[in-house]
Design a protein around this motif. Structure first.
Motif, mmCIF file in Angstrom:
data_model
loop_
_atom_site.group_PDB
_atom_site.id
_atom_site.type_symbol
_atom_site.label_atom_id
_atom_site.label_comp_id
_atom_site.label_asym_id
_atom_site.label_seq_id
_atom_site.Cartn_x
_atom_site.Cartn_y
_atom_site.Cartn_z
ATOM 1 N N UNK A 192 -3.027 -6.982 -1.868
ATOM 2 C CA UNK A 192 -4.080 -7.414 -2.791
ATOM 3 C C UNK A 192 -5.449 -7.324 -2.115
ATOM 4 N N UNK A 193 -5.506 -7.666 -0.837
ATOM 5 C CA UNK A 193 -6.765 -7.531 -0.103
ATOM 6 C C UNK A 193 -7.208 -6.070 -0.075
ATOM 7 N N UNK A 194 -6.270 -5.170 0.198
ATOM 8 C CA UNK A 194 -6.604 -3.747 0.262
ATOM 9 C C UNK A 194 -7.130 -3.233 -1.070
ATOM 10 N N UNK A 195 -6.595 -3.765 -2.154
ATOM 11 C CA UNK A 195 -6.965 -3.262 -3.476
ATOM 12 C C UNK A 195 -8.115 -4.028 -4.113
ATOM 13 N N UNK A 196 -8.513 -5.143 -3.515
ATOM 14 C CA UNK A 196 -9.570 -5.953 -4.098
ATOM 15 C C UNK A 196 -10.945 -5.337 -3.904
ATOM 16 N N UNK A 254 -0.870 4.469 3.362
ATOM 17 C CA UNK A 254 0.582 4.516 3.529
ATOM 18 C C UNK A 254 1.067 3.424 4.473
ATOM 19 N N UNK A 255 0.270 3.122 5.499
ATOM 20 C CA UNK A 255 0.691 2.163 6.521
ATOM 21 C C UNK A 255 0.761 0.732 6.003
ATOM 22 N N UNK A 256 0.001 0.413 4.957
ATOM 23 C CA UNK A 256 -0.032 -0.972 4.478
ATOM 24 C C UNK A 256 0.892 -1.216 3.292
ATOM 25 N N UNK A 257 1.597 -0.208 2.833
ATOM 26 C CA UNK A 257 2.425 -0.372 1.630
ATOM 27 C C UNK A 257 3.558 -1.370 1.831
ATOM 28 N N UNK A 258 4.021 -1.503 3.059
ATOM 29 C CA UNK A 258 5.148 -2.410 3.305
ATOM 30 C C UNK A 258 4.695 -3.823 3.665
#
Length: 293
Positions: A183-187, A172-176
């Motif tokens: 992209x880094x979070x989802x890679x 939740x904290x990185x959504x903004x």
């Protein structure tokens, strides 16, 4: 500064993009790490041994399966409660029990059930009990169907803890953040160096009260949320994340050779509770999961 704080901040800033690192650092929380008490150190509880229970309170059991093993006792009045961010009772003791299918005698033709993470039907295999201060208690002999774990006296130290990579609060904290950060979070694989570094704490075992769990297989809050939503992995990720964020770690008891405790293949036990239930002393509302490697 709490123990582990500097190490965790350094790891985050070394392995994560700056904005992601700062979000992760901002989520860090204090916890009490429990470790074997040495001479001269403050006694805060014990692993294993025998519990002292109020007269009239039966030894906890899983109906149809057998007695629960006594795992740990924590004296709340001896913890540094003013440094934690959860509303633990300021007195009395917390007792933790767990049904260990490897403990005690059982008929090989009728093996006992195991407590299964994400299976609500097996939650009766774990229990946490609060005994208020002043209630008379007597040390209770263990039932015949279990073999008590070895007694290990515990002391406490304050540490900093950070969320697991899959923790819903971090997501939740990185959504903004920027597209690049998301992209880094989802890679796939981007987080591996950070996660590998986190998986090597300077001290084991990792028994703790409060803060974030030290997970073996990902955020334990997601396991408990899945249990609360009926078991399995919910299809609705939004509901799953929302439910997970309602729970906080109460206690983690790790595999511990000194106490003769082995949870699966070098695993950990986790009790979680909603903050409002904790503040109201509703320990019967706690949930449970366990993980192993």
């Amino acid at each position: 500064m709490l123990k582990e704080h500097r190490r965790l901040v350094t790891l985050a800033r070394r392995h994560l993009p700056p904005a992601v690192a700062e979000r992760w650092i901002a989520l860090m929380r204090p916890a009490v790490r429990l470790r074997t008490r040495q001479e001269g150190q403050k006694l805060v509880g014990q692993l294993g041994g025998l519990p002292a229970l109020p007269d009239g309170l039966p030894w906890p059991e899983w109906e149809g399966e057998g007695s629960l093993g006594f795992v740990a006792l924590i004296d709340c009045g001896r913890l540094p409660l003013d440094r934690l961010d959860i509303a633990l009772p300021d007195s009395g003791t917390l007792l933790f029990f767990y049904f260990d299918p490897e403990d005690g005698y059982f008929d090989p033709e009728y093996p006992p059930r195991a407590v299964e993470g994400r299976n609500p039907e097996t939650l009766a295999g774990a229990r946490v009990i609060h005994i208020p201060a002043g209630v008379p208690t007597t040390e209770r002999a263990a039932p015949a169907d279990i073999d008590p774990y070895d007694h290990v006296p515990l002391t406490a130290e304050l540490i900093s803890t950070g969320p697991d990579w899959e923790h819903p609060a971090l997501r939740a904290a990185v959504r903004a953040l920027s597209d690049d950060d998301r992209a880094f979070m989802n890679g796939h694989g981007n987080s591996d160096p950070f996660r590998m570094a986190l998986s090597k704490p300077p001290q084991l075992p990792q028994h703790r009260i409060g803060g974030y769990a030290y997970p073996v297989q990902g955020a334990v809050e997601l396991d408990v949320a899945a249990t609360q939503l009926g078991g399995g992995t919910p299809v609705d990720d939004t509901a799953w994340e929302k439910e997970a964020r309602r729970w906080t770690l109460l206690a983690q008891i790790d595999t511990d050779d000194e106490a003769g405790m082995m949870w699966g293949d070098v695993g950990s036990l986790y009790w979680l509770i909603k903050p409002e239930d904790l503040a109201a002393g509703r320990f019967d509302a706690a949930s449970f999961t366990w993980q192993c490697s």
